[in-house]
Design a protein around this motif. Structure first.
Motif, PDB file in Angstrom:
ATOM      1  N   GLU A   1     -15.764  13.756 -10.145  1.00 25.00           N
ATOM      2  CA  GLU A   1     -15.883  15.300 -11.021  1.00 25.00           C
ATOM      3  C   GLU A   1     -17.421  15.346 -10.961  1.00 25.00           C
ATOM      4  N   ALA A   2     -18.122  14.261 -11.266  1.00 24.12           N
ATOM      5  CA  ALA A   2     -19.584  14.413 -11.245  1.00 24.12           C
ATOM      6  C   ALA A   2     -20.271  14.742  -9.858  1.00 24.12           C
ATOM      7  N   GLU A   3     -19.561  14.005  -8.944  1.00 26.59           N
ATOM      8  CA  GLU A   3     -19.940  14.052  -7.600  1.00 26.59           C
ATOM      9  C   GLU A   3     -19.802  15.670  -7.091  1.00 26.59           C
ATOM     10  N   LEU A   4     -18.630  16.245  -7.385  1.00 25.94           N
ATOM     11  CA  LEU A   4     -18.355  17.398  -7.016  1.00 25.94           C
ATOM     12  C   LEU A   4     -19.275  18.317  -7.602  1.00 25.94           C
ATOM     13  N   ALA A   5     -19.761  18.161  -8.801  1.00 23.28           N
ATOM     14  CA  ALA A   5     -20.757  19.047  -9.666  1.00 23.28           C
ATOM     15  C   ALA A   5     -21.939  19.087  -8.881  1.00 23.28           C
ATOM     16  N   ARG A   6     -22.265  18.339  -7.804  1.00 29.14           N
ATOM     17  CA  ARG A   6     -23.687  18.267  -7.449  1.00 29.14           C
ATOM     18  C   ARG A   6     -23.829  19.300  -6.492  1.00 29.14           C
ATOM     19  N   ASP A   7     -25.089  19.792  -6.094  1.00 35.75           N
ATOM     20  CA  ASP A   7     -25.234  20.700  -4.866  1.00 35.75           C
ATOM     21  C   ASP A   7     -24.825  20.323  -3.581  1.00 35.75           C
ATOM     22  N   GLU A   8     -25.154  19.200  -3.182  1.00 35.53           N
ATOM     23  CA  GLU A   8     -24.684  18.409  -2.123  1.00 35.53           C
ATOM     24  C   GLU A   8     -23.901  16.983  -2.340  1.00 35.53           C
ATOM     25  N   PRO A   9     -22.630  17.181  -2.751  1.00 33.72           N
ATOM     26  CA  PRO A   9     -21.742  16.087  -2.755  1.00 33.72           C
ATOM     27  C   PRO A   9     -21.950  15.018  -1.633  1.00 33.72           C
ATOM     28  N   ASP A  10     -21.716  13.784  -2.079  1.00 31.50           N
ATOM     29  CA  ASP A  10     -21.721  12.826  -1.055  1.00 31.50           C
ATOM     30  C   ASP A  10     -20.280  12.717  -0.907  1.00 31.50           C
ATOM     31  N   HIS A  11     -19.752  13.059   0.274  1.00 31.18           N
ATOM     32  CA  HIS A  11     -18.435  13.039   0.655  1.00 31.18           C
ATOM     33  C   HIS A  11     -17.826  11.343   0.965  1.00 31.18           C
ATOM     34  N   ASP A  12     -18.582  10.457   1.343  1.00 27.86           N
ATOM     35  CA  ASP A  12     -18.569   9.311   1.503  1.00 27.86           C
ATOM     36  C   ASP A  12     -18.141   8.668   0.220  1.00 27.86           C
ATOM     37  N   ALA A  13     -19.035   9.130  -0.919  1.00 25.65           N
ATOM     38  CA  ALA A  13     -18.631   8.354  -2.149  1.00 25.65           C
ATOM     39  C   ALA A  13     -17.282   9.061  -2.686  1.00 25.65           C
ATOM     40  N   ILE A  14     -17.143  10.361  -2.507  1.00 31.50           N
ATOM     41  CA  ILE A  14     -15.811  10.865  -2.924  1.00 31.50           C
ATOM     42  C   ILE A  14     -14.509  10.308  -2.429  1.00 31.50           C
ATOM     43  N   ILE A  15     -14.777  10.013  -1.221  1.00 31.23           N
ATOM     44  CA  ILE A  15     -13.441   9.287  -0.434  1.00 31.23           C
ATOM     45  C   ILE A  15     -13.363   7.845  -0.795  1.00 31.23           C
ATOM     46  N   ASP A  16     -14.638   7.214  -1.008  1.00 29.97           N
ATOM     47  CA  ASP A  16     -14.344   5.784  -1.605  1.00 29.97           C
ATOM     48  C   ASP A  16     -13.667   5.554  -2.929  1.00 29.97           C
ATOM     49  N   ASP A  17     -14.212   6.601  -3.884  1.00 31.34           N
ATOM     50  CA  ASP A  17     -13.275   6.597  -5.227  1.00 31.34           C
ATOM     51  C   ASP A  17     -11.988   7.040  -5.187  1.00 31.34           C
ATOM     52  N   ASP A  18     -11.956   7.986  -3.951  1.00 34.89           N
ATOM     53  CA  ASP A  18     -10.408   8.355  -3.856  1.00 34.89           C
ATOM     54  C   ASP A  18      -9.509   7.179  -3.316  1.00 34.89           C
ATOM     55  N   ILE A  19      -9.996   6.403  -2.478  1.00 38.45           N
ATOM     56  CA  ILE A  19      -9.324   5.295  -2.027  1.00 38.45           C
ATOM     57  C   ILE A  19      -9.047   4.392  -3.253  1.00 38.45           C
ATOM     58  N   ALA A  20     -10.146   4.029  -4.077  1.00 40.47           N
ATOM     59  CA  ALA A  20      -9.898   3.227  -5.291  1.00 40.47           C
ATOM     60  C   ALA A  20      -9.011   3.470  -6.260  1.00 40.47           C
ATOM     61  N   PHE A  21      -8.897   4.986  -6.455  1.00 40.84           N
ATOM     62  CA  PHE A  21      -7.982   5.414  -7.117  1.00 40.84           C
ATOM     63  C   PHE A  21      -6.589   5.183  -6.560  1.00 40.84           C
ATOM     64  N   LEU A  22      -6.434   5.327  -5.286  1.00 40.25           N
ATOM     65  CA  LEU A  22      -5.084   5.241  -4.775  1.00 40.25           C
ATOM     66  C   LEU A  22      -4.561   3.679  -5.031  1.00 40.25           C
ATOM     67  N   GLN A  23      -5.837   2.726  -4.682  1.00 36.09           N
ATOM     68  CA  GLN A  23      -5.270   1.477  -4.664  1.00 36.09           C
ATOM     69  C   GLN A  23      -4.797   1.096  -6.098  1.00 36.09           C
ATOM     70  N   ILE A  24      -5.255   1.669  -7.190  1.00 36.54           N
ATOM     71  CA  ILE A  24      -4.963   1.234  -8.652  1.00 36.54           C
ATOM     72  C   ILE A  24      -3.578   1.802  -8.512  1.00 36.54           C
ATOM     73  N   VAL A  25      -3.056   3.044  -8.295  1.00 36.74           N
ATOM     74  CA  VAL A  25      -1.864   3.500  -8.254  1.00 36.74           C
ATOM     75  C   VAL A  25      -1.032   2.755  -7.491  1.00 36.74           C
TER      76      VAL A  25
END
Length: 159
Positions: A51-75
């Protein structure tokens, strides 16, 4: 496992995404039955970072995907099925280039995935295994980016 991963070529990527989506939906349903408070907290923190990354003017897409993968791994780990978790991890890693391309090129793709993740997390917190409902997946849905004949609308270049 190599046989499944070898299926991921330019012509069959949409089939790989569909398979991954089916496995992820079942994984989330299994995880809802047994996920613990520590995993729920960790997943919530990851979604907060997204959410914090998405709120930025220029989100870091790599960081979003890294956190997305980490979320997937937890589940996936919380599903209690290590084979299923390993399959999801292997398939998710093979589709990362496609996911990055969608993240960069398709307006709203990250936000839509994030909204799905928040819904999934709420169902997990309620220990509600009905996360099998159509349209729920742990990762971006290729259906948002495909035509009626289920082929990508625009080619994904080598990054």
């Amino acid at each position: 496992m190599g046989f499944v991963v070898d299926l991921h070529d330019r012509g069959g990527a949409h089939h790989l995404h569909a398979l991954r989506r089916m496995l992820e939906t079942e994984t989330a349903a299994l995880a809802a039955k047994s996920i613990g408070p520590d995993d729920l907290t960790a997943a919530d923190q990851l979604l907060g970072r997204i959410e914090a990354e998405l709120a930025r003017d220029e989100p870091d897409h790599d960081a979003i995907i890294d956190d997305d993968i980490a979320f997937l791994q937890i589940v996936a780990r919380a599903s209690g099925n290590p084979v299923l978790a390993a399959l999801i991890e292997a398939l998710g890693g093979r589709t990362i280039r496609d996911r990055l391309w969608r993240s960069i090129r398709q307006h709203g793709a990250d936000e839509a995935t994030h909204a799905e993740h928040r819904s999934i997390l709420a169902a997990l917190a309620d220990h509600d295994p009905t996360v099998r409902e159509p349209g729920w997946s742990l990762t971006s849905s290729p259906s948002r980016t495909t035509s009626s004949n289920d082929h990508p609308l625009e080619p994904i270049p080598d990054l």
